[in-house]
Design a protein around this motif. Structure first.
Motif, PDB file in Angstrom:
ATOM      1  N   ARG A 147      -9.766   0.558   6.342  1.00  0.00           N
ATOM      2  CA  ARG A 147      -8.362   0.786   6.671  1.00  0.00           C
ATOM      3  C   ARG A 147      -7.499   0.344   5.493  1.00  0.00           C
ATOM      4  O   ARG A 147      -7.933  -0.430   4.645  1.00  0.00           O
ATOM      5  N   GLU A 148      -6.275   0.828   5.467  1.00  0.00           N
ATOM      6  CA  GLU A 148      -5.361   0.474   4.374  1.00  0.00           C
ATOM      7  C   GLU A 148      -5.023  -1.006   4.348  1.00  0.00           C
ATOM      8  O   GLU A 148      -4.711  -1.551   3.295  1.00  0.00           O
ATOM      9  N   ASP A 149      -5.095  -1.692   5.497  1.00  0.00           N
ATOM     10  CA  ASP A 149      -4.778  -3.123   5.553  1.00  0.00           C
ATOM     11  C   ASP A 149      -5.954  -4.012   5.152  1.00  0.00           C
ATOM     12  O   ASP A 149      -5.877  -5.227   5.252  1.00  0.00           O
ATOM     13  N   GLY A 150      -7.051  -3.401   4.696  1.00  0.00           N
ATOM     14  CA  GLY A 150      -8.206  -4.164   4.253  1.00  0.00           C
ATOM     15  C   GLY A 150      -9.226  -4.444   5.345  1.00  0.00           C
ATOM     16  O   GLY A 150     -10.318  -4.940   5.075  1.00  0.00           O
ATOM     17  N   LYS A 151      -8.872  -4.134   6.574  1.00  0.00           N
ATOM     18  CA  LYS A 151      -9.802  -4.305   7.683  1.00  0.00           C
ATOM     19  C   LYS A 151     -10.662  -3.051   7.814  1.00  0.00           C
ATOM     20  O   LYS A 151     -10.449  -2.066   7.115  1.00  0.00           O
ATOM     21  N   ILE A 152     -11.620  -3.105   8.703  1.00  0.00           N
ATOM     22  CA  ILE A 152     -12.563  -2.005   8.896  1.00  0.00           C
ATOM     23  C   ILE A 152     -12.501  -1.569  10.347  1.00  0.00           C
ATOM     24  O   ILE A 152     -12.629  -2.399  11.255  1.00  0.00           O
ATOM     25  N   SER A 153     -12.287  -0.281  10.567  1.00  0.00           N
ATOM     26  CA  SER A 153     -12.335   0.215  11.943  1.00  0.00           C
ATOM     27  C   SER A 153     -13.799   0.438  12.313  1.00  0.00           C
ATOM     28  O   SER A 153     -14.618   0.820  11.479  1.00  0.00           O
ATOM     29  N   VAL A 154     -14.111   0.157  13.572  1.00  0.00           N
ATOM     30  CA  VAL A 154     -15.468   0.284  14.086  1.00  0.00           C
ATOM     31  C   VAL A 154     -15.403   1.109  15.359  1.00  0.00           C
ATOM     32  O   VAL A 154     -14.621   0.799  16.260  1.00  0.00           O
TER      33      VAL A 154
END
Length: 182
Positions: A68-75
């Motif tokens: 994701r653009e915020d550095g997190k990862i969607s699962v």
């Protein structure tokens, strides 16, 4: 809000273990500290897993990761309930990088900001071509062998099982996950 957080913390601290541990926690775990999240992103088929309550009666399980653009990862985890061609059930979550090779994943509302709602997801090994991955947790209550295709060779499965074994897991408890092409 503070009362809710305190109540949830107390509940989690006093709740007995949800699943048996499948690993000797005295064995230090080795993670893939060179994990490339760009290459890890995408669709993975669950080849094998240790039994756990949240995947009970799940077949043809897949996991899809996206940066994701915020550095997190969607699962997005998908399973078919009851049979390989059964009804689809999905769970959407968010992962954050705690340390290289160590992710924390949450599926509960608020898990992206409340750390006690996230679970460990440590990538123990990924083949150089990112076709097979081995994932575990320090407590050893879960663990998976994932692949980019619904089946892998016996040699690749054996190598992945060896990674689990080297990290203290009792691979005799590992269960194959019936798959289908997506």
């Amino acid at each position: 809000m503070i009362r809710l957080v305190a109540a949830l913390s107390l509940m989690l601290a006093t709740t007995p273990a949800i699943a048996d541990s499948y690993r000797d926690t005295a064995v230090p775990m080795q993670v893939d500290t060179g994990l490339d999240l760009n290459r890890y992103s995408g669709l993975w088929y669950e080849i094998a897993r240790f039994p756990n309550r949240f995947e009970k009666n799940c077949f043809a399980v897949t996991a899809e990761y996206a940066l994701r653009e915020d550095g997190k990862i969607s699962v997005v985890n998908t399973c078919r309930t009851g049979a390989v061609d059964g009804p689809v059930k999905q769970a959407e979550g968010v992962a954050i990088v705690a340390e290289p090779g160590k992710l924390e994943v949450g599926f509960a509302p608020g898990s992206s900001v409340l750390p006690f709602l996230r679970g460990d997801y440590w990538v123990l090994d990924v083949t150089p071509d990112y076709s097979v991955a081995v994932v575990g947790t320090p407590a050893g209550r879960t663990g998976w062998i994932l692949a980019r295709s619904p089946q892998i060779s016996d040699a690749a499965l054996s190598e992945a099982m060896q990674v689990l074994s080297d990290n203290g897991y009792d691979v005799t408890e590992l269960r194959a996950v019936p798959q289908m092409e997506r």
